[in-house]
Design a protein around this motif. Structure first.
Motif, PDB file in Angstrom:
ATOM      1  N   PRO A  26     -41.170  21.794 -27.141  1.00 51.51           N
ATOM      2  CA  PRO A  26     -40.357  21.012 -28.112  1.00 51.51           C
ATOM      3  C   PRO A  26     -38.782  21.318 -27.886  1.00 51.51           C
ATOM      4  O   PRO A  26     -38.697  22.362 -27.584  1.00 51.51           O
ATOM      5  CB  PRO A  26     -40.906  21.949 -29.513  1.00 51.51           C
ATOM      6  CG  PRO A  26     -42.238  22.549 -29.039  1.00 51.51           C
ATOM      7  CD  PRO A  26     -42.167  23.102 -27.455  1.00 51.51           C
ATOM      8  N   LEU A  27     -38.328  20.175 -28.079  1.00 55.11           N
ATOM      9  CA  LEU A  27     -36.716  20.160 -28.179  1.00 55.11           C
ATOM     10  C   LEU A  27     -36.281  20.260 -29.565  1.00 55.11           C
ATOM     11  O   LEU A  27     -35.325  20.597 -29.801  1.00 55.11           O
ATOM     12  CB  LEU A  27     -36.243  19.209 -26.964  1.00 55.11           C
ATOM     13  CG  LEU A  27     -36.695  19.144 -25.734  1.00 55.11           C
ATOM     14  CD1 LEU A  27     -36.089  17.936 -25.023  1.00 55.11           C
ATOM     15  CD2 LEU A  27     -36.313  20.552 -25.021  1.00 55.11           C
ATOM     16  N   ASN A  28     -37.010  19.143 -30.315  1.00 51.77           N
ATOM     17  CA  ASN A  28     -36.477  18.843 -31.586  1.00 51.77           C
ATOM     18  C   ASN A  28     -37.686  19.105 -32.499  1.00 51.77           C
ATOM     19  O   ASN A  28     -38.412  18.245 -32.953  1.00 51.77           O
ATOM     20  CB  ASN A  28     -36.085  17.483 -31.664  1.00 51.77           C
ATOM     21  CG  ASN A  28     -35.761  17.200 -32.975  1.00 51.77           C
ATOM     22  OD1 ASN A  28     -35.568  17.760 -33.909  1.00 51.77           O
ATOM     23  ND2 ASN A  28     -34.812  15.900 -33.129  1.00 51.77           N
ATOM     24  N   GLY A  62     -31.204  13.087 -26.501  1.00 48.72           N
ATOM     25  CA  GLY A  62     -32.154  12.781 -27.627  1.00 48.72           C
ATOM     26  C   GLY A  62     -33.614  12.913 -27.350  1.00 48.72           C
ATOM     27  O   GLY A  62     -34.423  12.446 -28.002  1.00 48.72           O
ATOM     28  N   MET A  63     -33.979  13.647 -26.076  1.00 48.45           N
ATOM     29  CA  MET A  63     -35.362  14.038 -25.820  1.00 48.45           C
ATOM     30  C   MET A  63     -35.992  15.038 -27.105  1.00 48.45           C
ATOM     31  O   MET A  63     -35.045  15.874 -27.222  1.00 48.45           O
ATOM     32  CB  MET A  63     -35.693  14.569 -24.413  1.00 48.45           C
ATOM     33  CG  MET A  63     -35.215  13.833 -23.354  1.00 48.45           C
ATOM     34  SD  MET A  63     -36.134  12.273 -23.317  1.00 48.45           S
ATOM     35  CE  MET A  63     -35.012  11.204 -23.807  1.00 48.45           C
ATOM     36  N   ASP A  64     -37.065  14.515 -27.552  1.00 51.26           N
ATOM     37  CA  ASP A  64     -37.591  15.378 -28.459  1.00 51.26           C
ATOM     38  C   ASP A  64     -38.791  16.442 -28.065  1.00 51.26           C
ATOM     39  O   ASP A  64     -39.069  17.541 -28.675  1.00 51.26           O
ATOM     40  CB  ASP A  64     -38.518  14.518 -29.830  1.00 51.26           C
ATOM     41  CG  ASP A  64     -37.359  13.656 -30.119  1.00 51.26           C
ATOM     42  OD1 ASP A  64     -36.432  14.137 -30.822  1.00 51.26           O
ATOM     43  OD2 ASP A  64     -37.563  12.462 -30.216  1.00 51.26           O
ATOM     44  N   PRO A  89     -39.933   7.197 -23.310  1.00 54.81           N
ATOM     45  CA  PRO A  89     -40.115   7.404 -24.820  1.00 54.81           C
ATOM     46  C   PRO A  89     -41.439   6.476 -25.555  1.00 54.81           C
ATOM     47  O   PRO A  89     -41.837   5.681 -24.861  1.00 54.81           O
ATOM     48  CB  PRO A  89     -38.681   6.953 -25.561  1.00 54.81           C
ATOM     49  CG  PRO A  89     -38.253   5.987 -24.328  1.00 54.81           C
ATOM     50  CD  PRO A  89     -39.064   6.274 -23.163  1.00 54.81           C
ATOM     51  N   PHE A  90     -41.640   6.845 -26.700  1.00 56.49           N
ATOM     52  CA  PHE A  90     -42.492   6.244 -27.542  1.00 56.49           C
ATOM     53  C   PHE A  90     -41.892   5.533 -28.603  1.00 56.49           C
ATOM     54  O   PHE A  90     -40.614   6.015 -29.213  1.00 56.49           O
ATOM     55  CB  PHE A  90     -43.566   7.220 -28.443  1.00 56.49           C
ATOM     56  CG  PHE A  90     -44.562   8.160 -27.534  1.00 56.49           C
ATOM     57  CD1 PHE A  90     -45.128   7.708 -26.127  1.00 56.49           C
ATOM     58  CD2 PHE A  90     -45.048   9.323 -28.202  1.00 56.49           C
ATOM     59  CE1 PHE A  90     -45.584   8.625 -25.641  1.00 56.49           C
ATOM     60  CE2 PHE A  90     -46.001  10.045 -27.522  1.00 56.49           C
ATOM     61  CZ  PHE A  90     -46.243   9.753 -26.314  1.00 56.49           C
ATOM     62  N   GLY A 140     -38.400  10.592 -28.083  1.00 56.56           N
ATOM     63  CA  GLY A 140     -38.024  10.895 -27.015  1.00 56.56           C
ATOM     64  C   GLY A 140     -38.735  11.858 -26.128  1.00 56.56           C
ATOM     65  O   GLY A 140     -38.967  13.102 -26.372  1.00 56.56           O
ATOM     66  N   VAL A 141     -39.412  11.518 -24.972  1.00 59.69           N
ATOM     67  CA  VAL A 141     -40.097  12.391 -23.993  1.00 59.69           C
ATOM     68  C   VAL A 141     -39.558  12.387 -22.735  1.00 59.69           C
ATOM     69  O   VAL A 141     -39.400  11.381 -22.142  1.00 59.69           O
ATOM     70  CB  VAL A 141     -41.677  11.981 -24.024  1.00 59.69           C
ATOM     71  CG1 VAL A 141     -42.446  12.770 -23.589  1.00 59.69           C
ATOM     72  CG2 VAL A 141     -41.993  11.667 -25.383  1.00 59.69           C
TER      73      VAL A 141
END
Ligand SMILES: CCCCCCCCCCCCCC(=O)SCCNC(=O)CCNC(=O)[C@H](O)C(C)(C)COP(=O)(O)OP(=O)(O)OC[C@H]1O[C@@H](n2cnc3c(N)ncnc32)[C@H](O)[C@@H]1OP(=O)(O)O
Length: 493
Positions: free
Chosen positions: A258-260, A429-431, A371-372, A384-385
């Motif tokens: 997890p980043l966010n 912005g990757m989550d 991303p999704f 963001g993936v």
């Protein structure tokens, strides 16, 4: 693990994976029955694509894959692939009748309702048709909450590798309406399995419209793409799938970082573990705002020679790899001219090098972005993936792979490099950031707080038998193989 990063979609397909079920054994057992009624195939392949399963802590929560008897693989039992438990005495092609003149010149017959179609992905409207097919049908989304946000740039990158051929972007259309209802792709590749190097293709994006499922269209697509590949005098292929088919050369496990965390929790990907506060979870996954490797910078075209040399030497440590020319590596790590001009936040593939004070490239890493779109959420429109792609480092490269000192040095170096990759990914912005247990990844997964996922990805070779290749985890205990690590050096999209 005290956190569950779960695929929202995956949870809908498999109620037992929810955080409540994880905390309650009985609920888990009850819902196991429900799971049996669900289509295993779509769940497994969903995992392949989403790569965002729970950070399950127990063996019970991992996706179980059991082979059918070979006689039930009506299509696969007719193909040159190894059977389950087949003893391999020597590595090499299964069917050696490699004679282009024997390959049928005409496409396989297809039901009169349909027609074959070579997709022209240089044409915007055909690219959009592909996007729509995959958007609607590649991933089973039971309540349309998340969709892959494939874009033109992604297909340009994934499907237009040097040497790509239009006839290998194979579609099926409804004859009357011309609607695209199925697709499969091949791109050229040079593979190395231990000491043997051979020409091959990578097969990907096999997709059949949901309303046309279970009608044996997939075997027809596979046979037709095989014919088209044979016509180019290529007889081997590499492909991956979450679905268990005869018979994987390797299996790797997904891991998710997890980043966010707050956003993942808000959209339903992560759950708050019992006894933890949101603030504690946020603190756990906090990352520095700046990178730490001195000399880190974006890779540029002028670095290709140095990166190619480093990467080629580094990849020798693995048993299943793809060999790249400089042109291929440029495409895969930097993208086309248009992609190279973009800022990181708009790129599909992000690659960084480390240049030391003597201007020598000592390391590089890359990740790709898929991303999704989040549907029906008033706050969040997308997720963001990032996916770890290729990397290499000089650290420890002068010593044997399993040398204790080299391993320690490599572990430390990879921790620094991949932690910088996480910082950069978060910065654009990757989550969440995904990685497999392939390459030397198990050396850093735990320390960098990647949670092991429920998803497993099988690697297959077509018309090539080979001894198994380590996937980086123990299939019995599901634990990471910290000493042996993985011998899989290819990263498949
Ligand atoms: C030399 C060159 C060689 C080139 C070719 C090399 C081989 C390439 C192989 C392809 C690599 C693809 C890599 C990726 O892209 S993996 C991604 C696969 N795509 C998806 O998961 C998207 C959603 N699902 C679908 O679109 C459909 O369910 C698919 C298309 C998957 C199956 O459609 P459908 O559900 O309507 O089924 P059917 O009635 O037509 O056909 C049933 C038969 O198909 C076998 N099946 C099911 N899933 C897969 C699968 N993922 N790989 C290979 N075979 C698969 C199944 O065991 C059965 O055969 P058998 O059990 O009777 O034997």
């Amino acid at each position: 693990m005290d956190v569950q990063v779960k695929a929202h979609l995956f949870n809908r397909a498999q109620p037992k994976r929810g955080p409540i079920a994880m905390a309650n054994n009985k609920a888990t057992k009850n819902s196991k029955k429900e799971e049996e009624k669900l289509p295993k195939k779509s769940i497994a392949d969903l995992l392949k694509q989403l790569a965002l399963a729970t950070s399950a802590s127990s063996e019970d929560d991992t996706e179980e894959q059991k082979p059918k008897p070979m006689s039930e693989y009506k299509f696969w039992k007719t193909q040159p692939v190894t059977k389950f438990n087949e003893a391999v005495s020597e590595e090499g092609p299964i069917d050696r009748r490699e004679d282009v003149s024997r390959v049928p010149k005409e496409p396989y017959a297809i039901l009169d309702l349909f027609e074959w179609s070579d997709l022209d992905i240089e044409d915007d409207s055909e690219m959009s048709e592909l996007y729509e097919l995959l958007y609607e049908h590649y991933v089973e989304d039971h309540d349309s909450t998340f969709r892959f946000a494939y874009g033109k740039a992604f297909f340009n990158w994934a499907l237009k590798t040097p040497g790509w051929k239009k006839q290998w972007h194979l579609g099926v259309r409804v004859k009357k309406t011309k609607k695209l209802v199925a697709f499969i792709s091949a791109v050229p590749a040079t593979l190395r399995v231990r000491g043997n190097t051979f020409k091959a293709v990578e097969i990907n994006f096999l997709c059949v419209h949901k309303q046309l499922r279970n009608k044996r269209l997939a075997p027809l697509l596979i046979k037709e793409i095989t014919r088209r590949v044979h016509l180019e005098n290529v007889w081997q292929a590499l492909y991956t799938s979450g679905t268990l088919l005869p018979s994987p050369i390797s299996t790797c496990r997904y891991a998710h970082r997890p980043l966010n965390w707050e956003k993942l929790c808000d959209v339903g990907f992560s759950a708050l573990p019992l006894g933890k506060t949101r603030a504690q979870m946020v603190a756990k996954y906090a990352l520095p705002s700046i990178t730490k490797c001195t000399g880190l910078r974006r890779m540029e075209v002028r670095d290709v020679d140095a990166v190619h040399s480093l990467f080629t030497r580094f990849q020798k440590r693995y048993q299943l790899t793809q060999l790249f020319t400089k042109e291929e590596l440029t495409h895969l790590l930097l993208g086309d001219d248009e992609e190279q001009e973009k800022p990181d936040g708009e790129k599909v593939i992000v690659t960084y090098v480390v240049e030391n004070t003597e201007k020598k490239i000592t390391d590089f890493f890359s990740f790709y972005v898929l991303p999704f779109t989040v549907l029906n959420n008033s706050v969040y429109k997308s997720l963001g993936v990032g996916y770890l792609y290729y990397y290499a480092t000089e650290t420890g490269l002068d010593k044997p792979r399993y040398d204790a000192q080299a391993t320690n040095e490599l572990k430390k170096r990879l921790e620094n490099l991949i932690s910088d990759a996480l910082v950069l990914a978060k910065g654009i912005g990757m989550d969440v950031f995904n990685a497999m247990t392939s390459q030397d990844n198990v050396l850093f997964l735990e320390d960098l707080k990647f949670g092991p996922g429920d998803g497993f990805l099988n690697y297959y070779l077509f018309n090539y038998k080979a001894f198994p290749v380590g996937g980086g985890f123990d299939s019995q205990t599901r634990e990471y193989e910290l000493e042996k690590r993985s011998d899989v050096g290819v990263v498949m999209l």
